[in-house]
Design a protein around this motif. Structure first.
Motif, PDB file in Angstrom:
ATOM      1  N   GLU A 115       0.829  -1.205   0.000  1.00  0.00           N
ATOM      2  CA  GLU A 115       0.000   0.000   0.000  1.00  0.00           C
ATOM      3  C   GLU A 115       0.864   1.257   0.000  1.00  0.00           C
ATOM      4  N   ARG A 116       1.977   1.227   0.723  1.00  0.00           N
ATOM      5  CA  ARG A 116       2.877   2.383   0.756  1.00  0.00           C
ATOM      6  C   ARG A 116       3.457   2.647  -0.627  1.00  0.00           C
ATOM      7  N   ALA A 117       3.877   1.586  -1.311  1.00  0.00           N
ATOM      8  CA  ALA A 117       4.419   1.742  -2.659  1.00  0.00           C
ATOM      9  C   ALA A 117       3.345   2.277  -3.611  1.00  0.00           C
ATOM     10  N   ARG A 118       2.121   1.763  -3.482  1.00  0.00           N
ATOM     11  CA  ARG A 118       1.021   2.243  -4.333  1.00  0.00           C
ATOM     12  C   ARG A 118       0.745   3.718  -4.081  1.00  0.00           C
ATOM     13  N   THR A 119       0.713   4.116  -2.805  1.00  0.00           N
ATOM     14  CA  THR A 119       0.436   5.505  -2.461  1.00  0.00           C
ATOM     15  C   THR A 119       1.506   6.430  -3.009  1.00  0.00           C
ATOM     16  N   GLU A 120       2.771   6.005  -2.937  1.00  0.00           N
ATOM     17  CA  GLU A 120       3.854   6.838  -3.462  1.00  0.00           C
ATOM     18  C   GLU A 120       3.702   7.053  -4.964  1.00  0.00           C
ATOM     19  N   ARG A 121       3.298   6.000  -5.679  1.00  0.00           N
ATOM     20  CA  ARG A 121       3.097   6.142  -7.121  1.00  0.00           C
ATOM     21  C   ARG A 121       1.938   7.089  -7.418  1.00  0.00           C
ATOM     22  N   GLU A 122       0.855   6.953  -6.648  1.00  0.00           N
ATOM     23  CA  GLU A 122      -0.305   7.806  -6.874  1.00  0.00           C
ATOM     24  C   GLU A 122      -0.007   9.263  -6.536  1.00  0.00           C
ATOM     25  N   LEU A 123       0.783   9.467  -5.464  1.00  0.00           N
ATOM     26  CA  LEU A 123       1.162  10.832  -5.107  1.00  0.00           C
ATOM     27  C   LEU A 123       2.026  11.456  -6.191  1.00  0.00           C
ATOM     28  N   ALA A 124       2.939  10.657  -6.747  1.00  0.00           N
ATOM     29  CA  ALA A 124       3.808  11.162  -7.804  1.00  0.00           C
ATOM     30  C   ALA A 124       2.978  11.597  -9.003  1.00  0.00           C
ATOM     31  N   PHE A 125       1.978  10.787  -9.360  1.00  0.00           N
ATOM     32  CA  PHE A 125       1.130  11.149 -10.496  1.00  0.00           C
ATOM     33  C   PHE A 125       0.250  12.344 -10.151  1.00  0.00           C
ATOM     34  N   GLN A 126      -0.238  12.420  -8.890  1.00  0.00           N
ATOM     35  CA  GLN A 126      -1.063  13.551  -8.494  1.00  0.00           C
ATOM     36  C   GLN A 126      -0.275  14.850  -8.595  1.00  0.00           C
ATOM     37  N   ARG A 127       1.006  14.816  -8.176  1.00  0.00           N
ATOM     38  CA  ARG A 127       1.830  16.011  -8.280  1.00  0.00           C
ATOM     39  C   ARG A 127       2.044  16.397  -9.747  1.00  0.00           C
ATOM     40  N   ALA A 128       2.229  15.377 -10.607  1.00  0.00           N
ATOM     41  CA  ALA A 128       2.388  15.652 -12.036  1.00  0.00           C
ATOM     42  C   ALA A 128       1.102  16.247 -12.612  1.00  0.00           C
ATOM     43  N   TYR A 129      -0.047  15.708 -12.174  1.00  0.00           N
ATOM     44  CA  TYR A 129      -1.339  16.225 -12.632  1.00  0.00           C
ATOM     45  C   TYR A 129      -1.515  17.682 -12.205  1.00  0.00           C
ATOM     46  N   ASP A 130      -1.211  17.963 -10.926  1.00  0.00           N
ATOM     47  CA  ASP A 130      -1.366  19.327 -10.420  1.00  0.00           C
ATOM     48  C   ASP A 130      -0.447  20.300 -11.165  1.00  0.00           C
ATOM     49  N   ALA A 131       0.787  19.863 -11.438  1.00  0.00           N
ATOM     50  CA  ALA A 131       1.721  20.717 -12.171  1.00  0.00           C
ATOM     51  C   ALA A 131       1.211  20.972 -13.588  1.00  0.00           C
TER      52      ALA A 131
END
Length: 249
Positions: A115-131
């Motif tokens: 779950e931690r690895a999944r969350t890190e991937r989702e956060l990375a994509f969320q930051r890319a989306y926000d940018a």
């Protein structure tokens, strides 16, 4: 006299066997050297089992499980657990059906890691989306689609801290209490996901309302606050005539 019916092979095996038989027969030049049908079927079954084993291994590795773990998971999902929880992930299924405290601890730790690895991937994509949003639409507040972007019960900040959020259901028309409630929550610095029930799918309706009640655009762009198209949920008392409704996520 009882006539014993011949065994019925799976369609995949039968098709594979027929393909092998045809290809091998075509390659032979004499009747004596043509392949025996039973031998070809056995070879087809061997190839099918090999493919199943390879697929099982790949699935197990994807979840960081052993092949023995995966076999037990498949067995569990063929029993009552598969009826009670048909969409349960493999690690949780193995954990809730653990046979010892040690086994339960192992699966719990494994699920945390996955779950931690999944969350890190989702956060990375969320930051890319926000940018991307800020590059493409720097002057607009993003509005999320309620039915397509479900959110977790907690908001993960870039620092990794867990902060409780609120879900706020409002209407933009004829709901002074909705406006005052949101303003009060804004003054408290509350993180929240706002769902507008009477937006009719129009992003501009939500943006105009957000500006009117003073929702800071920078907090929306930072995902500290999200603006969403909402929908009624009579079972929970969420309807235009009973707003605002505020719940912890």
């Amino acid at each position: 006299m009882i006539t014993k019916k011949p065994a019925v092979l799976p369609v995949v095996t039968m098709t594979l066997a027929m393909t092998l038989l045809a290809s091998q027969a075509a390659a032979q030049t004499t009747p004596e050297s043509r392949p025996d049908a039973s031998a070809v079927i056995q070879e087809a079954q061997r190839m099918l089992e090999s493919e199943r084993t390879r697929t099982r291994t790949e699935q197990a590795e994807a979840w960081r499980l052993t092949e023995r773990d995966w076999e037990r998971y498949e067995a569990l999902m063929e029993g009552p657990r598969g009826v009670w929880s048909p969409n349960l992930d493999p690690i949780t299924a193995l954990g809730v059906e653990a046979r010892s405290a040690e086994e339960r601890r192992r699966y719990a730790e494994l699920l945390v890691q996955v779950e931690r690895a999944r969350t890190e991937r989702e956060l990375a994509f969320q930051r890319a989306y926000d940018a991307a949003w800020q590059r493409l639409y720097p002057n607009e507040m993003p509005v999320d689609e309620f039915t397509l972007r479900p959110r977790n019960a907690f908001h993960f900040t870039d620092e990794g801290a867990l902060q409780a959020r609120l879900t706020v259901h409002v209407a933009v028309n004829d709901c002074e209490r909705c406006d005052s409630t949101v303003r009060e929550l804004l003054a408290q610095g509350t993180q929240m996901d706002i769902f507008v029930l009477d937006s009719d799918g129009d992003d501009s309706v939500i943006r105009d309302w957000a500006r009117r009640v003073g929702v800071p655009a920078d907090r929306v762009r930072a995902r500290d606050i999200t603006l969403n198209h909402g929908q009624s949920d009579p079972e929970r008392g969420i309807a235009v005539g009973s707003l605002p409704q505020v719940y912890p996520r």
